[in-house]
Motif scaffolding. Structure first.
Motif, short mmCIF file in Angstrom:
data_model
loop_
_atom_site.label_atom_id
_atom_site.label_comp_id
_atom_site.label_asym_id
_atom_site.label_seq_id
_atom_site.Cartn_x
_atom_site.Cartn_y
_atom_site.Cartn_z
N LEU A 137 0.82 -1.20 0.00
CA LEU A 137 0.00 0.00 0.00
C LEU A 137 0.87 1.26 0.00
O LEU A 137 0.58 2.22 -0.72
CB LEU A 137 -0.92 -0.01 1.22
CG LEU A 137 -1.94 -1.16 1.25
CD1 LEU A 137 -2.69 -1.16 2.58
CD2 LEU A 137 -2.92 -1.03 0.09
N ARG A 138 1.93 1.25 0.79
CA ARG A 138 2.83 2.41 0.82
C ARG A 138 3.58 2.55 -0.51
O ARG A 138 3.84 3.66 -0.98
CB ARG A 138 3.81 2.27 1.99
CG ARG A 138 3.12 2.41 3.35
CD ARG A 138 3.98 1.85 4.48
NE ARG A 138 5.30 2.48 4.51
CZ ARG A 138 6.36 1.91 5.07
NH1 ARG A 138 6.27 0.69 5.59
NH2 ARG A 138 7.52 2.55 5.07
N ASP B 275 1.38 4.28 -2.95
CA ASP B 275 1.34 5.72 -2.67
C ASP B 275 2.55 6.41 -3.29
O ASP B 275 2.44 7.51 -3.86
CB ASP B 275 1.31 5.96 -1.16
CG ASP B 275 -0.03 5.62 -0.53
OD1 ASP B 275 -1.03 5.53 -1.28
OD2 ASP B 275 -0.08 5.42 0.70
N GLU B 276 3.73 5.81 -3.18
CA GLU B 276 4.93 6.39 -3.77
C GLU B 276 4.85 6.37 -5.30
O GLU B 276 5.24 7.32 -5.97
CB GLU B 276 6.18 5.65 -3.30
CG GLU B 276 6.49 5.80 -1.82
CD GLU B 276 6.85 7.22 -1.43
OE1 GLU B 276 7.16 8.04 -2.33
OE2 GLU B 276 6.80 7.53 -0.24
N ALA C 218 2.30 6.76 -7.03
CA ALA C 218 1.40 7.84 -7.44
C ALA C 218 2.15 9.16 -7.57
O ALA C 218 1.70 10.07 -8.29
CB ALA C 218 0.26 7.98 -6.44
N ARG C 219 3.27 9.29 -6.89
CA ARG C 219 4.07 10.52 -6.99
C ARG C 219 5.11 10.43 -8.10
O ARG C 219 5.75 11.42 -8.44
CB ARG C 219 4.80 10.79 -5.66
CG ARG C 219 3.86 11.03 -4.49
CD ARG C 219 4.60 11.66 -3.32
NE ARG C 219 5.72 10.85 -2.84
CZ ARG C 219 6.97 11.32 -2.74
NH1 ARG C 219 7.27 12.55 -3.13
NH2 ARG C 219 7.92 10.55 -2.26
N THR D 160 4.67 0.77 -11.76
CA THR D 160 3.43 0.82 -11.00
C THR D 160 2.59 -0.42 -11.27
O THR D 160 2.06 -1.05 -10.34
CB THR D 160 2.64 2.08 -11.37
OG1 THR D 160 3.42 3.24 -11.13
CG2 THR D 160 1.35 2.18 -10.56
#
Length: 880
Positions: free
Chosen positions: A742-743, A746-747, A749-750, A757
């Motif tokens: 999950l983390r 999130d990364e 997405a940046r 991905t």
């Protein structure tokens, strides 16, 4: 009437017909002296063609753009209608205006544009005779233009002497490599007999003439001429030598003053009648003294020009004269020459001992050639200046300059020869450093980057303080790119020992020690300063490498885009291959596969044209990774063959193995790579994630843990979101935990690395399904499948489909390919620019094509995109 040349005439006719139909073409006729190449060129001339001609002249081989001046003289009034940079490049080459920071290939691009403009009104036929004697600057410009002719209605026909044939006269290295060729052979006996019969030679004599001439048309004509006899001397001589000997015998029977006039004409070499007559008057000769040679059909005088009926006659006139007379001829010509380049050429030819005054004049001539972009010509002049330099220091300095210019001209072998020859002649630290840098650059170009780096580091101990920083920065870069870590450490140590500091070197040195927290800040500061500087600032080239080293995708994208745009506007091609390669690496990671392929294709073409053979090979690594993502094993292995043993080629093969279900092969390939000397570079971080996935699939996660720890430390130091995401993915795999997935997402997405991905989404979806959370698994698996299909990542898409089916979801077939994927790489570049409103002329200038070729690519692209005009292009989502 040309006998026995049906095949050659058909090839030439096809070339001209294609030009009339809108398709450009190039053909080089190769053959020995006297084989009839000039006659074939003349046979190409037809009504309705604009004909441009140039003839290589040995006497002008060291006059920059002498051949281009011939070529463009009839259309010089058209130069000012070209775009300003192209007009300036051609005016600068021709010496009509000073050239500003010329790029040696800008003239070739300008020539291409001019030919395309001329062909708008009628097809253009370009005829270049004796191309082997063209000056280097003209040859480079012609070759550059020739390789980009596509749809301009231009036919380029070259004639070059073949020095590979038995007994052929030796000529300079043939410059037009990689162009279509047609070897012009000797005539068959039947065709030779027809030729002699047509000239009225009795049958009784024809057999002997055919035997003596061996099918060479010039020899047939000369030996079969009324009253001629075979040249005396031992037999059998090579045919060209026998013809030459025959001319020498004819010249020997001429009056003394006539022989002197022929020698003056041969030494003058350009056929300028006014120059010849001025020199003749100084020595008591006149035009009337040429009459016996005209009557004997050795020369012809027309208007303001003297023409030797064949180049071998000029050679015979020069070679048959004693050495003292040749020297005297050049001295008279030098004394009466008005052009400084001609004067110094004759003074150099007359020099029989070192002469500083002549050497200085040659050096000045070299600088004039360099100011016009004629680096190859300048190198030759500096080399001759060195030979005539009485002082050893001047000799070494001029040789070093010649070596540097040969390197700039894309001739590393000649550069190395000069550097090695001069290095043992001096102990001057400045000059030796220059020579070592040349030799190191040659080794780097050959692919031996380790040797290149070591040479520079070793030299630093003997280098003046003002030269140490640029020398060791280059050494560190060579060491970093080759994995020669000792060179990077030594470069940093030598700087510190000298009380000096360089952020770039210091940053790389800390990175290879694994001290990422110390290495990243100086590199990042170097990049930040470069981003704030204008395009083409001195440190920007190193900053691109620094940004690549710390994985700063955004910085690489901005720097390369700005630098590429600047170099395109200025027509500066030399640095583009490296910049396009860096740009392609970021485009590939961002999922812009078609754009990456276009960048690589353009970079490869420019690398080939600029002599950067090593760069051309390294570009294959980008092709290898792209093919690995798509699962194309044939392409991956072909690209890997271009750089055998390369770490990134091996990483691409490992990715292919992983996607193809061969994790054991992935581990076998990657285990030594991720622990090797390149392990600290950004490019070696994604393979760590591949190793972790493969090791977990084999049930051997511990084999990947040390590398995963290093990836996490690297990611924390750089702060790059894509690297943090990969480190978290490794943690999720190795610890079989959900939170790191999950983390990681999130990364992701940046970041802007869709393939990475999708890989994380696939692994997370697989984890969810294994933990019986099939409904939760569908969302990341659907997203992964959509990305894989868009990227044409076939093996990964199939794996995602299989996982979705295992969750109970029906999976539809892959959608049609994106419209842009139907285009060739160059069509893609052209279409994107056209869709953004860029004119064809502007596109041509940016992509180093002709406007007509741009229109040709648009014509081919429209049906693939389902449109019929530029206006409809603007409605498509083509601009990223």
């Amino acid at each position: 009437m040309l006998y026995g040349r049906d095949e050659e005439l058909q090839e030439i006719a096809s070339l001209v017909a294609a030009a009339r139909d809108g398709r450009s073409g190039v053909l080089a006729l190769r053959g020995e002296a006297g084989i009839g190449k000039t006659a074939l060129l003349n046979a190409a001339v037809e009504p309705g063609l604009r004909v441009l001609r140039a003839t290589g002249v040995e006497a002008e081989a060291e006059l920059a753009f002498a051949g281009l001046s011939q070529f463009l003289w009839p259309v010089r009034d058209r130069l000012d209608a070209l775009p300003e940079p192209h007009a300036a490049a051609l005016h600068g080459a021709l010496g009509s205006v000073p050239a500003e920071r010329p790029d040696r290939f800008a003239t070739g691009l300008a020539l291409l544009t001019l030919l395309a403009d001329l062909a708008e009104t009628e097809p253009v036929l370009c005829l270049v005779d004796d191309a082997h004697w063209l000056d280097a600057a003209t040859a480079e410009s012609l070759q550059f233009a020739a390789r980009r002719l596509t749809a301009e209605r231009v036919a380029l026909l070259l004639a070059v002497r073949d020095d590979r044939a038995p007994g052929a006269c030796r000529v300079p290295c043939y410059p037009f490599t990689g162009l279509p060729e047609l070897v012009v052979d000797r005539l068959a006996p039947a065709d030779a007999d027809r030729l002699l019969a047509a000239r009225g030679l009795p049958a009784a004599r024809r057999t002997d003439v055919i035997r003596q001439s061996a099918g060479n048309p010039l020899a047939l004509v000369e030996f079969g001429a009324p009253g001629s006899a075979f040249p005396s001397g031992p037999a059998p001589l090579p045919v060209a030598d026998r013809v030459l000997a025959g001319y020498q015998e004819r010249i020997a029977h001429l009056p003394e003053q006539t022989r002197w006039m022929l020698l003056l004409a041969a030494a003058e070499g350009r056929g300028h009648l006014s120059s010849l007559l001025t020199a003749a008057a100084e020595s008591g000769a006149s035009l009337a003294d040429l009459a016996p040679a005209e009557r004997d059909w050795l020369v012809s005088v027309t208007g303001t020009t003297l023409i030797f009926r064949h180049p071998l006659i000029r050679a015979a006139a020069y070679q048959s004269a004693p050495a003292d007379q040749r020297v005297a001829a050049h001295r008279v010509l030098a004394a009466t020459a008005e052009n400084p380049d001609c004067r110094v050429r004759h003074r150099a030819s007359a020099a029989i001992a070192p002469d500083e005054e002549v050497a200085a004049e040659l050096s000045a001539g070299a600088e004039r050639a360099r100011s016009r972009g004629g680096h190859g010509t300048a190198a030759a002049l500096y080399r001759r200046a060195a030979e005539l330099s009485p002082d050893a220091t001047d000799r070494v300095r001029r040789t070093a300059t010649a070596a540097e210019l040969q390197l700039l001209s894309g001739h590393p072998g000649e550069a190395e020869e000069l550097a090695l020859g001069a290095e043992g002649l001096t102990d001057d630290p400045v000059e030796v450093t220059r020579l070592v840098r040349v030799r190191a650059a040659v080794e780097f170009e050959r692919g031996d980057t380790r040797t290149a780096a070591r040479m520079l580091v070793d030299r630093a101990a003997h280098t003046p303080s003002g030269e140490i920083v640029p020398l060791l920065r280059t050494a560190a870069l060579y060491g970093w790119t080759s994995g020669e870590t000792s060179a990077v450490r030594a470069a940093d140590a030598r700087l510190r020992a000298a009380g000096l500091d360089d952020r770039f070197v210091r940053g790389l040195a800390r990175m290879i020690e694994g001290a990422y927290a110390d290495g990243v800040p100086p590199l990042a500061a170097h990049v930040a300063d470069a981003l704030a500087a204008p395009p083409a600032a001195p440190d920007r080239a190193d900053a691109v490498q620094a940004a690549l080293a710390i994985g700063a995708d955004d910085a690489v994208a901005v720097l390369t885009a700005e630098e590429i745009a600047h170099h395109r506007r200025r027509g500066l091609l030399g640095a583009l291959p490296a910049l396009l390669h860096a740009q392609a690496r970021v485009q590939l990671e961002r999922g812009l596969h078609g754009d990456a392929a276009a960048s690589v294709e353009e970079a490869a073409a420019l690398a080939r044209d600029t002599g950067l053979t090593r760069r051309a090979g390294r570009l294959a690594t980008a092709h290898a990774r792209l093919a690995a993502i798509e699962g194309d094993e044939t392409r991956v292995r072909a690209a890997g063959d271009a750089v055998p043993g390369g770490v990134f080629a091996q990483a691409a093969l490992a990715l292919l193995d992983l996607g193809s279900g061969r994790p054991d092969e992935t581990v076998r390939r990657l285990a030594p790579l991720v622990a090797g000397p390149r392990r600290h570079s950004a490019g070696m971080m994604p393979p760590i994630a591949d190793l972790a996935e493969a090791a977990v699939r084999l049930g051997r996660p511990d084999e990947a843990r040390p590398a995963a720890v290093r990836l996490r430390a690297w990611a924390d130091a750089t702060g790059q979101p894509w690297a943090l995401a990969l480190a978290l993915r490794c943690a999720a795999l190795l610890d079989d935990a959900e939170d790191p997935y999950l983390r990681a997402l999130d990364e992701h997405a940046r970041a802007d690395r869709p393939f990475d991905t999708a890989r994380t989404e696939l692994l997370y979806g697989e984890w969810l399904r294994r933990h019986r959370r099939r409904a939760d698994a569908r969302r990341p698996l659907r997203s992964a499948l959509e990305t894989f299909e868009r990227l044409r990542a076939a093996p990964w898409a199939e794996r995602a489909r299989g996982e979705l089916r295992a969750t109970g979801e029906a999976v539809t077939s892959a959608p049609d390919a994106d419209a842009l994927d139907r285009l060739t790489p160059q069509e893609r570049q052209v279409v994107r620019l056209a869709a953004a409103g860029t004119s064809s002329r502007e596109i041509a200038a940016q992509l180093f094509l002709s406007p007509r070729t741009v229109e040709y690519h648009l014509y081919k692209a429209y049906p693939k995109l389902g449109v019929s005009s530029r206006r409809e292009l603007a409605g498509l989502e083509l601009v990223p």
